[in-house]
Motif scaffolding. Structure first.
Motif, PDB file in Angstrom:
ATOM      1  N   LEU A 198       0.849  -1.181   0.000  1.00 60.02           N
ATOM      2  CA  LEU A 198       0.000   0.000   0.000  1.00 60.02           C
ATOM      3  C   LEU A 198       0.888   1.235   0.000  1.00 60.02           C
ATOM      4  CD1 LEU A 198      -3.008   0.909   0.251  1.00 60.02           C
ATOM      5  CD2 LEU A 198      -2.631   1.032   2.717  1.00 60.02           C
ATOM      6  N   SER A 199       0.661   2.115  -0.969  1.00 58.70           N
ATOM      7  CA  SER A 199       1.452   3.337  -1.075  1.00 58.70           C
ATOM      8  C   SER A 199       0.525   4.532  -1.158  1.00 58.70           C
ATOM      9  CB  SER A 199       2.339   3.289  -2.321  1.00 58.70           C
ATOM     10  OG  SER A 199       3.017   4.530  -2.493  1.00 58.70           O
ATOM     11  N   TYR A 200       0.855   5.561  -0.402  1.00 59.40           N
ATOM     12  CA  TYR A 200       0.079   6.798  -0.383  1.00 59.40           C
ATOM     13  C   TYR A 200       1.050   7.964  -0.513  1.00 59.40           C
ATOM     14  CZ  TYR A 200      -1.910  10.792   2.164  1.00 59.40           C
ATOM     15  OH  TYR A 200      -2.272  12.042   2.559  1.00 59.40           O
ATOM     16  N   ASN A 201       0.935   8.737  -1.610  1.00 60.02           N
ATOM     17  CA  ASN A 201       1.878   9.809  -1.905  1.00 60.02           C
ATOM     18  C   ASN A 201       3.329   9.333  -1.805  1.00 60.02           C
ATOM     19  OD1 ASN A 201      -0.018  11.711  -2.570  1.00 60.02           O
ATOM     20  ND2 ASN A 201      -0.027  12.720  -0.580  1.00 60.02           N
ATOM     21  N   GLN A 202       3.567   8.156  -2.397  1.00 59.25           N
ATOM     22  CA  GLN A 202       4.880   7.520  -2.496  1.00 59.25           C
ATOM     23  C   GLN A 202       5.480   7.109  -1.146  1.00 59.25           C
ATOM     24  OE1 GLN A 202       7.161  10.266  -5.015  1.00 59.25           O
ATOM     25  NE2 GLN A 202       6.540   9.092  -6.817  1.00 59.25           N
ATOM     26  N   VAL A 203       4.654   7.080  -0.110  1.00 59.66           N
ATOM     27  CA  VAL A 203       5.071   6.527   1.174  1.00 59.66           C
ATOM     28  C   VAL A 203       4.469   5.135   1.282  1.00 59.66           C
ATOM     29  CG1 VAL A 203       4.914   6.737   3.684  1.00 59.66           C
ATOM     30  CG2 VAL A 203       5.235   8.786   2.281  1.00 59.66           C
ATOM     31  N   TYR A 204       5.313   4.113   1.423  1.00 63.25           N
ATOM     32  CA  TYR A 204       4.837   2.736   1.460  1.00 63.25           C
ATOM     33  C   TYR A 204       4.488   2.334   2.892  1.00 63.25           C
ATOM     34  CZ  TYR A 204       6.040   1.935  -3.394  1.00 63.25           C
ATOM     35  OH  TYR A 204       6.083   2.003  -4.757  1.00 63.25           O
TER      36      TYR A 204
ATOM     37  N   SER B  92     -10.335   2.262   3.842  1.00 61.88           N
ATOM     38  CA  SER B  92     -10.776   3.597   4.211  1.00 61.88           C
ATOM     39  C   SER B  92      -9.558   4.376   4.687  1.00 61.88           C
ATOM     40  CB  SER B  92     -11.842   3.523   5.310  1.00 61.88           C
ATOM     41  OG  SER B  92     -12.283   4.811   5.675  1.00 61.88           O
ATOM     42  N   LEU B  93      -9.179   5.410   3.944  1.00 63.97           N
ATOM     43  CA  LEU B  93      -7.972   6.178   4.260  1.00 63.97           C
ATOM     44  C   LEU B  93      -8.337   7.586   4.695  1.00 63.97           C
ATOM     45  CD1 LEU B  93      -4.609   6.128   2.419  1.00 63.97           C
ATOM     46  CD2 LEU B  93      -5.673   8.344   2.872  1.00 63.97           C
ATOM     47  N   GLU B  94      -7.757   8.024   5.814  1.00 63.62           N
ATOM     48  CA  GLU B  94      -7.945   9.380   6.322  1.00 63.62           C
ATOM     49  C   GLU B  94      -6.571  10.003   6.526  1.00 63.62           C
ATOM     50  OE1 GLU B  94     -11.558   9.848   9.098  1.00 63.62           O
ATOM     51  OE2 GLU B  94     -10.927   7.779   9.432  1.00 63.62           O
ATOM     52  N   ALA B  95      -6.180  10.852   5.584  1.00 64.56           N
ATOM     53  CA  ALA B  95      -4.833  11.414   5.611  1.00 64.56           C
ATOM     54  C   ALA B  95      -4.596  12.276   6.847  1.00 64.56           C
ATOM     55  CB  ALA B  95      -4.591  12.237   4.342  1.00 64.56           C
ATOM     56  N   PHE B  96      -5.605  13.048   7.257  1.00 63.54           N
ATOM     57  CA  PHE B  96      -5.412  13.960   8.385  1.00 63.54           C
ATOM     58  C   PHE B  96      -5.233  13.205   9.701  1.00 63.54           C
ATOM     59  CE2 PHE B  96      -9.872  13.384   7.516  1.00 63.54           C
ATOM     60  CZ  PHE B  96     -10.429  13.129   8.753  1.00 63.54           C
ATOM     61  N   LEU B  97      -5.685  11.945   9.753  1.00 65.88           N
ATOM     62  CA  LEU B  97      -5.465  11.111  10.935  1.00 65.88           C
ATOM     63  C   LEU B  97      -4.236  10.220  10.790  1.00 65.88           C
ATOM     64  CD1 LEU B  97      -9.105   9.943  11.781  1.00 65.88           C
ATOM     65  CD2 LEU B  97      -7.796  11.794  12.855  1.00 65.88           C
ATOM     66  N   GLY B  98      -3.744  10.093   9.567  1.00 65.04           N
ATOM     67  CA  GLY B  98      -2.594   9.226   9.325  1.00 65.04           C
ATOM     68  C   GLY B  98      -2.933   7.756   9.429  1.00 65.04           C
ATOM     69  N   THR B  99      -4.140   7.360   8.994  1.00 66.17           N
ATOM     70  CA  THR B  99      -4.551   5.966   9.118  1.00 66.17           C
ATOM     71  C   THR B  99      -5.172   5.451   7.827  1.00 66.17           C
ATOM     72  OG1 THR B  99      -6.754   6.531   9.952  1.00 66.17           O
ATOM     73  CG2 THR B  99      -5.007   6.203  11.585  1.00 66.17           C
ATOM     74  N   ALA B 100      -5.011   4.164   7.623  1.00 65.65           N
ATOM     75  CA  ALA B 100      -5.714   3.443   6.563  1.00 65.65           C
ATOM     76  C   ALA B 100      -6.279   2.177   7.195  1.00 65.65           C
ATOM     77  CB  ALA B 100      -4.780   3.100   5.412  1.00 65.65           C
ATOM     78  N   LYS B 101      -7.583   1.988   7.085  1.00 65.46           N
ATOM     79  CA  LYS B 101      -8.231   0.835   7.700  1.00 65.46           C
ATOM     80  C   LYS B 101      -8.636  -0.165   6.628  1.00 65.46           C
ATOM     81  CE  LYS B 101      -9.931   3.387  11.728  1.00 65.46           C
ATOM     82  NZ  LYS B 101     -11.112   3.783  12.526  1.00 65.46           N
ATOM     83  N   ILE B 102      -8.303  -1.430   6.868  1.00 68.88           N
ATOM     84  CA  ILE B 102      -8.625  -2.510   5.957  1.00 68.88           C
ATOM     85  C   ILE B 102      -9.779  -3.321   6.541  1.00 68.88           C
ATOM     86  CG2 ILE B 102      -7.753  -4.543   4.746  1.00 68.88           C
ATOM     87  CD1 ILE B 102      -6.352  -1.972   3.929  1.00 68.88           C
ATOM     88  N   TYR B 103     -10.831  -3.537   5.743  1.00 67.14           N
ATOM     89  CA  TYR B 103     -11.979  -4.328   6.160  1.00 67.14           C
ATOM     90  C   TYR B 103     -12.118  -5.535   5.239  1.00 67.14           C
ATOM     91  CZ  TYR B 103     -13.543  -0.230   8.841  1.00 67.14           C
ATOM     92  OH  TYR B 103     -13.628   0.825   9.728  1.00 67.14           O
TER      93      TYR B 103
END
Length: 254
Positions: A120-126, A144-155
């Motif tokens: 998983l990569s977000y803005n080139q951060v793996y 579900s990704l929330e950049a302002f919280l710094g989290t990505a949740k996998i369901y």
């Protein structure tokens, strides 16, 4: 008497306003639903899910993929959900989503390897390189990704599987890029690697430009016909370009 009369007028106006307006609106509701005054809070009205299904035959190739034509906005949060079925006798593998911009090839990337490792990569951060899950049967998947919280949740199948964190990158994802399903972009709309191509079936792929709640994701898993409100995109044929040997499949309607 005049003070008492004023109090009565204000009280009556407040009661009338509370009865004539919904208790929340689309900007304040966590679930982004239609809110109605029913005397017991608000009523939630999911919308009907569009039914789509596409088969990716797989193999070592760089020609099979789907590109979304609809413009992607700048986002600080989003959710993507779909049913995924691997090819018979295999685990799910390949690139699920690749989003790039002219300035950034991996603005967002989600890839499953046959070993079960999630990339998983977000803005080139793996992030998530150590996450292991093997999808050997038809599975409902949401991220579900929330950049302002710094989290990505996998369901998986309606339940939270893992929460990933990325402390060093909380910027928005730039809009206007290329959104591709089935191949990884090492350059803008190019640089595909055949060993990373997706194989299997993707059904009811949908994206929202907000983080879905756990309740919404659970409902989505249990009822394929009822979706959280206001999705941003789905894979309707008029909204995508289909390349190579990817084929649309008939699905049961709702």
């Amino acid at each position: 008497m005049s003070v008492l009369y004023a109090i009565l007028v204000l009280s009556t106006a407040a009661i009338f306003q509370s009865q004539s307006q919904p208790p929340c609106d689309l900007n304040s509701c966590r679930l982004q639903v239609v809110c109605e005054s029913d005397g017991m809070g608000h009523t939630r009205h999911p919308e009907k899910c569009p039914q789509t299904a596409y088969n990716f035959p797989g193999g070592q190739q760089t020609t099979d993929y789907i590109r979304v034509k609809s413009p992607i906005p700048q986002m600080r949060q989003f959710s993507i959900c779909a049913w995924m079925t691997p090819k018979p006798g295999t685990n799910m593998k390949g690139v699920f989503v690749s989003y790039s911009t002219p300035r950034m090839d991996n603005a967002f990337l989600m890839m499953l390897e046959s070993s079960g490792k999630l990339t998983l990569s977000y803005n080139q951060v793996y992030i998530g390189d150590n996450t292991i899950f093997r999808l050997a049967t038809r599975t409902h998947f949401c991220i579900s990704l929330e950049a302002f919280l710094g989290t990505a949740k996998i369901y998986l199948n309606g339940a939270l599987f893992q929460t990933l964190t990325f402390a060093n990158e909380r910027n928005e994802i730039e809009g206007g890029g290329a959104f591709i399903i089935g191949q990884e972009q090492d350059s803008y709309v190019g640089g595909f690697d055949g060993s990373q191509s997706f194989a299997g079936v993707i059904e009811n792929f949908m994206m929202w430009n907000r983080a879905l709640s756990p309740e919404e994701i659970t409902t989505l898993y249990h009822d394929k016909c009822m979706c959280p409100k206001h999705h941003m995109l789905h894979l309707a044929l008029h909204e995508i370009q289909v390349y190579g040997k990817v084929t649309a499949k008939a699905v049961d309607g709702c």
